[in-house]
Design an enzyme around this catalytic site. Structure first.
Site, mmCIF file in Angstrom:
data_model
loop_
_atom_site.group_PDB
_atom_site.id
_atom_site.type_symbol
_atom_site.label_atom_id
_atom_site.label_comp_id
_atom_site.label_asym_id
_atom_site.label_seq_id
_atom_site.Cartn_x
_atom_site.Cartn_y
_atom_site.Cartn_z
ATOM 1 N N THR A 28 0.839 -1.194 0.000
ATOM 2 C CA THR A 28 0.000 0.000 0.000
ATOM 3 C C THR A 28 0.877 1.248 0.000
ATOM 4 O OG1 THR A 28 -1.762 -1.132 1.211
ATOM 5 C CG2 THR A 28 -1.756 1.276 1.324
ATOM 6 N N THR A 31 4.301 4.388 -3.809
ATOM 7 C CA THR A 31 5.231 3.579 -4.606
ATOM 8 C C THR A 31 4.589 2.246 -4.981
ATOM 9 O OG1 THR A 31 7.018 4.602 -3.345
ATOM 10 C CG2 THR A 31 7.604 2.763 -4.763
ATOM 11 N N GLY A 82 6.430 -0.723 -0.572
ATOM 12 C CA GLY A 82 7.364 0.366 -0.347
ATOM 13 C C GLY A 82 7.832 0.417 1.098
ATOM 14 N N ASP A 84 8.935 3.585 4.339
ATOM 15 C CA ASP A 84 9.147 4.979 4.741
ATOM 16 C C ASP A 84 10.613 5.222 5.076
ATOM 17 O OD1 ASP A 84 6.345 5.878 4.635
ATOM 18 O OD2 ASP A 84 6.068 4.386 6.203
ATOM 19 N N GLY A 97 1.183 5.040 5.304
ATOM 20 C CA GLY A 97 -0.124 5.026 4.662
ATOM 21 C C GLY A 97 -1.218 4.416 5.510
ATOM 22 N N GLU A 103 0.003 -5.024 5.914
ATOM 23 C CA GLU A 103 1.294 -5.192 5.262
ATOM 24 C C GLU A 103 2.147 -6.222 6.000
ATOM 25 O OE1 GLU A 103 1.635 -0.640 3.482
ATOM 26 O OE2 GLU A 103 2.600 -1.151 5.385
#
Length: 223
Positions: A28, A31, A82, A84, A97, A103
């Site tokens: 999510t 990217t 992706g 952070d 996100g 995730e």
């Protein structure tokens, strides 16, 4: 190469890791959305996908990709998402996100985790990006106090409810020199669902986009 070009470059590079006829996990964020758009262009290559969030599921479905529930899948050969922040040891902070729980669960089921990001996300030590912690709403006060005992400065992410109906606390000021140990310590706090440290199950490979193109960290090669 600017930020958007870097994201597009790593999304294209990640397609090379997608096994023919597979069911894959998809993350999510901005990217991950670039990867989804690339995946849609070759959607006949995969059987289906498992989404880490409702937003990802919606984007996949709108692109004609079948979405399965994780409980209907025994294992996933690949998860692409992706980060952070990510270190050279492939430990990450994720959850900007708001989908950190989904995730983390999908990543746990996958045999291979490919992280895609622009090279500004590469850091020596995690923690400049506040650590997201998903918590049960009734436990907010207790969780905040325990996080402060660990040296953190928790702040409620206003106006955000996760797919699971919970809150997110963004925690600054933490010493994350030992990310595996801190990940476990935070997850032991009553009322915490999970936190955004992906250290115990980090990435297997990172594809980082920047001025020189796409740089690979980790020993895994695309087949």
């Amino acid at each position: 190469m600017d930020n958007s070009e870097a994201k597009l470059a790593v999304a294209k590079a990640a397609i090379e890791y997608v096994p023919e006829g597979a069911i894959i996990g998809v993350g999510t964020g901005t990217t991950a959305n670039c990867f989804i758009d690339e995946l849609i262009s070759v959607r006949s290559r995969i059987e289906a996908a498992v989404a880490s969030s409702e937003a990802t599921a919606s984007r996949l479905l709108s692109g004609g990709i079948r979405v399965l529930e994780l409980n209907d899948v025994d294992c996933l050969p690949l998860y692409v998402d992706g980060a952070d922040e990510i270190t050279p040891r492939l430990h990450m902070i994720k959850g900007g996100g708001g989908a950190l729980t989904g995730e983390k669960i999908v990543a746990a089921v996958a045999r291979t985790f490919v992280c895609i990001a622009d090279d500004s996300k590469l850091v020596d030590v995690l923690g400049s990006f506040p650590l997201p912690v998903e918590a049960i709403p009734m436990a907010r006060g207790h969780v905040e106090r325990e996080l402060m005992r660990l040296g953190g400065r928790p702040r409620l992410r206003e106006g955000v409810t996760t797919d699971n109906g919970n809150i997110i606390l963004d925690v600054g000021g933490l010493n994350i020199s030992s990310p595996i140990e801190l990940e476990a310590a935070i997850n032991q706090i009553a009322g915490v669902v999970t936190n955004g440290l992906f250290a115990r199950r980090g990435a297997d490979v990172a594809l980082l986009g920047g001025v020189g193109g796409v740089k690979k960290l980790g020993g895994l090669s695309a087949e």
